[in-house]
Design a protein around this motif. Structure first.
Motif, mmCIF file in Angstrom:
data_model
loop_
_atom_site.group_PDB
_atom_site.id
_atom_site.type_symbol
_atom_site.label_atom_id
_atom_site.label_comp_id
_atom_site.label_asym_id
_atom_site.label_seq_id
_atom_site.Cartn_x
_atom_site.Cartn_y
_atom_site.Cartn_z
ATOM 1 N N PHE A 16 1.010 -1.230 -0.259
ATOM 2 C CA PHE A 16 -0.273 0.168 -0.407
ATOM 3 C C PHE A 16 0.851 1.107 0.085
ATOM 4 N N SER A 17 1.777 0.971 0.939
ATOM 5 C CA SER A 17 2.536 2.308 0.529
ATOM 6 C C SER A 17 3.241 2.879 -0.999
ATOM 7 N N ASP A 18 3.042 1.676 -1.785
ATOM 8 C CA ASP A 18 3.788 2.594 -3.310
ATOM 9 C C ASP A 18 2.825 3.506 -3.529
ATOM 10 N N TYR A 19 1.394 4.120 -3.272
ATOM 11 C CA TYR A 19 0.389 4.446 -3.916
ATOM 12 C C TYR A 19 -0.180 5.461 -2.463
ATOM 13 N N ASN A 20 -0.133 6.549 -3.217
ATOM 14 C CA ASN A 20 -0.375 7.514 -3.089
ATOM 15 C C ASN A 20 -2.526 7.816 -2.943
ATOM 16 N N LEU A 21 -3.135 7.379 -3.604
ATOM 17 C CA LEU A 21 -4.750 8.094 -3.854
ATOM 18 C C LEU A 21 -5.372 6.091 -4.040
ATOM 19 N N PHE A 22 -6.315 6.370 -2.792
ATOM 20 C CA PHE A 22 -7.201 5.400 -2.876
ATOM 21 C C PHE A 22 -8.394 5.571 -2.781
ATOM 22 N N ILE A 23 -9.330 4.459 -3.279
ATOM 23 C CA ILE A 23 -10.410 4.137 -3.904
ATOM 24 C C ILE A 23 -11.563 3.686 -3.382
ATOM 25 N N ILE A 24 -11.818 3.075 -2.970
ATOM 26 C CA ILE A 24 -13.404 2.012 -2.638
ATOM 27 C C ILE A 24 -14.447 2.180 -3.947
ATOM 28 N N PHE A 25 -14.740 1.033 -4.614
ATOM 29 C CA PHE A 25 -15.915 0.959 -5.042
ATOM 30 C C PHE A 25 -16.888 0.450 -4.312
ATOM 31 N N HIS A 26 -17.818 0.773 -4.125
ATOM 32 C CA HIS A 26 -19.250 -0.321 -3.620
ATOM 33 C C HIS A 26 -20.233 -0.327 -4.581
ATOM 34 N N ALA A 27 -20.830 -1.371 -4.392
ATOM 35 C CA ALA A 27 -22.268 -1.831 -5.609
ATOM 36 C C ALA A 27 -22.995 -0.825 -5.354
ATOM 37 N N GLY A 28 -23.442 -1.201 -6.236
ATOM 38 C CA GLY A 28 -24.904 0.136 -6.271
ATOM 39 C C GLY A 28 -24.621 1.732 -7.525
ATOM 40 N N VAL A 29 -25.527 2.510 -6.450
ATOM 41 C CA VAL A 29 -25.956 3.036 -7.007
ATOM 42 C C VAL A 29 -25.282 4.482 -5.500
ATOM 43 N N SER A 30 -24.734 5.797 -5.888
ATOM 44 C CA SER A 30 -24.609 6.176 -4.997
ATOM 45 C C SER A 30 -25.663 7.516 -4.357
ATOM 46 N N SER A 31 -25.923 8.544 -3.468
ATOM 47 C CA SER A 31 -26.860 9.479 -3.285
ATOM 48 C C SER A 31 -26.492 10.722 -3.908
ATOM 49 N N GLY A 32 -25.607 10.651 -4.384
ATOM 50 C CA GLY A 32 -25.343 12.277 -4.843
ATOM 51 C C GLY A 32 -26.156 12.460 -6.249
ATOM 52 N N LEU A 33 -26.732 11.993 -6.611
ATOM 53 C CA LEU A 33 -26.844 12.205 -8.062
ATOM 54 C C LEU A 33 -28.131 12.965 -7.675
ATOM 55 N N ASP A 34 -28.621 13.434 -7.931
ATOM 56 C CA ASP A 34 -30.293 14.292 -8.172
ATOM 57 C C ASP A 34 -30.884 14.179 -9.465
ATOM 58 N N LEU A 35 -31.414 13.118 -9.007
ATOM 59 C CA LEU A 35 -32.922 13.205 -11.202
ATOM 60 C C LEU A 35 -34.358 13.749 -10.956
ATOM 61 N N GLY A 36 -34.212 14.841 -9.441
ATOM 62 C CA GLY A 36 -35.571 15.374 -9.819
ATOM 63 C C GLY A 36 -36.718 14.331 -9.353
ATOM 64 N N THR A 37 -36.822 13.711 -8.638
ATOM 65 C CA THR A 37 -37.935 12.264 -8.621
ATOM 66 C C THR A 37 -37.607 11.928 -7.432
ATOM 67 N N PHE A 38 -38.996 12.028 -6.378
ATOM 68 C CA PHE A 38 -38.816 11.501 -4.823
ATOM 69 C C PHE A 38 -38.443 10.177 -4.622
ATOM 70 N N SER A 39 -37.818 10.221 -3.686
ATOM 71 C CA SER A 39 -37.040 8.603 -3.126
ATOM 72 C C SER A 39 -36.684 8.457 -2.076
ATOM 73 N N ILE A 40 -36.890 7.473 -0.841
ATOM 74 C CA ILE A 40 -35.751 7.318 0.584
ATOM 75 C C ILE A 40 -34.407 6.865 0.033
ATOM 76 N N ASP A 41 -33.832 7.773 0.050
ATOM 77 C CA ASP A 41 -32.810 7.716 -0.463
ATOM 78 C C ASP A 41 -31.562 6.592 0.512
ATOM 79 N N ARG A 42 -31.508 5.440 0.363
ATOM 80 C CA ARG A 42 -30.453 4.788 1.459
ATOM 81 C C ARG A 42 -28.951 4.388 1.326
#
Length: 389
Positions: A16-42
């Motif tokens: 891990f010390s060979d790297y300086n930036l780390f990314i975690i990818f998770h399944a599904g979508v995020s809560s950060g995109l607003d498509l203008g539709t109502f939903s309970i965002d989990r």
């Protein structure tokens, strides 16, 4: 913390010390995109966590998440996709395809040190598709590629320095960066007062005049395709034009800006300096540190609108650029103390600055500039910071 501990246990051969930036990818979508539709965002949020963010959770003593071969001092959290299923008006299911390319670019920029330029209090857009660090830019062209960073973003990173206006230059020229010669001006700074100034640049969707060239991968093979302009002469990239592939390159990133012509930015360094530490540069709609002077006279970037297709968010249009031929109702081809928008400072004081007679859209554009308002005229002196009235 749990993710990296599990990764360390499973992949003991990774240093891990060979790297300086780390990314975690998770399944599904995020809560950060607003498509203008109502939903309970989990869903999980998408964000960059640097040392300062970690210290807010773990305290100032935090030095990193320990692994057997180094410490994790940052993490980007992103979903596998932003594509999502929606219900149409006839109750059928439709798939909205949105990629994470834009989110990747913006979060890497956060790692480089750029602050967010959207309204971090509400999540609404503040600079639209005119610069990288805004949600509307991140999702431009269905997330496939964002526009280039705004000039202030480039200045903040030390990538670009503007040419400060010589007060005797009454007819400046502004060239597109991509096709400019070494002698051309690509970014002009016009001081308003000690802390405010305008940045003037020339943005073109297709500076090379060869349409938009997209490179994408599908089933392990690399393909190229050409995107044609629409009936308005603008370029819009949609998933159906990529034939199911994944975009890996585009010849001009500014194909993602919403039009062509001169863009005028209003920068207030006092607001920026006061709010930078809290990442709230553009959190006050009435006092933003970095924003576009929208040429159509209607400040609608970041506003929510009800349409027959649902709620849309203003992200800028071709009428927000300054150029001869702009058909916006309020556009007068003039930016002055009494125009809309106007050249006054954020406090409302008269800057005396007038820019007018913007040329037609091209890779090198010009305009006339003078310092006067009614019977008041600015008289130049030998030093730019000394004026007499």
């Amino acid at each position: 913390s749990e993710v990296w501990k599990l990764a360390d246990e499973k992949y003991s051969n990774i240093k891990f010390s060979d790297y300086n930036l780390f990314i975690i990818f998770h399944a599904g979508v995020s809560s950060g995109l607003d498509l203008g539709t109502f939903s309970i965002d989990r869903n999980l949020p998408s964000l960059y966590l640097g040392q300062s963010a970690f210290k807010k959770v773990y305290g100032d003593q935090f030095t990193g998440i320990s692994t057997r071969s180094g410490k994790i001092i940052n993490s980007i959290i992103l979903p596998e996709t932003e594509s999502r299923e929606l219900t149409a008006v006839d109750n059928s299911k439709i798939l909205i395809q949105i990629t994470i390319n834009g989110a990747l670019a913006a979060n890497i920029a956060s790692h480089l040190g750029l602050p967010d330029l959207f309204d971090t209090e509400t999540g609404l857009s503040a600079i639209g598709r005119f610069g990288l660090m805004d949600g509307q830019a991140i999702s431009a062209n269905y997330g496939m590629f964002p526009p280039e960073p705004s000039p202030w973003e480039k200045m903040f990173l030390g990538w670009e320095q503007p040419v400060t206006l010589n007060i005797n230059n009454s007819h400046p020229n502004i060239s597109v960066r991509l096709t400019a010669s070494i002698k051309d001006t690509t970014l002009l700074k016009i001081p308003i007062n000690s802390s405010e100034y305008f940045l003037v640049e020339n943005r073109q969707q297709d500076a090379n005049k060869d349409k938009v060239k997209i490179t994408y991968k599908k089933n392990g093979q690399t393909f190229n395709t050409i995107i044609q302009a629409d009936t308005n002469g603008l370029f819009n990239v949609t998933p159906d034009k990529i034939d199911g592939g994944v975009i890996v390159d585009v010849d001009e990133f500014d194909a993602a800006v919403p039009g062509n012509g001169i863009v005028i930015w209003h920068i207030d360094e006092k607001i920026i300096n006061d709010k930078l530490a809290d990442n709230k540069i553009n959190s006050d709609p009435n006092a933003r540190g970095v924003y576009v002077e929208e040429a159509d006279g209607i400040f609608d970037i970041g506003k929510r609108f009800d349409t027959i297709f649902g709620i849309s968010i203003g992200e800028g249009t071709n009428e927000d650029f300054w150029y001869s031929g702009n058909k916006a109702k309020l556009y007068k081809n003039k930016f002055s103390p009494d125009s809309k928008p106007n050249t006054k400072s954020n406090s409302g004081s008269n800057s005396l600055i007038t820019m007018e007679n913007f040329s037609v859209v091209s890779n090198k554009m010009s305009f006339n500039l003078n310092y006067s308002s009614g019977n008041i005229k600015l008289i130049s002196s030998t030093k730019l910071n000394k004026f007499s009235y």
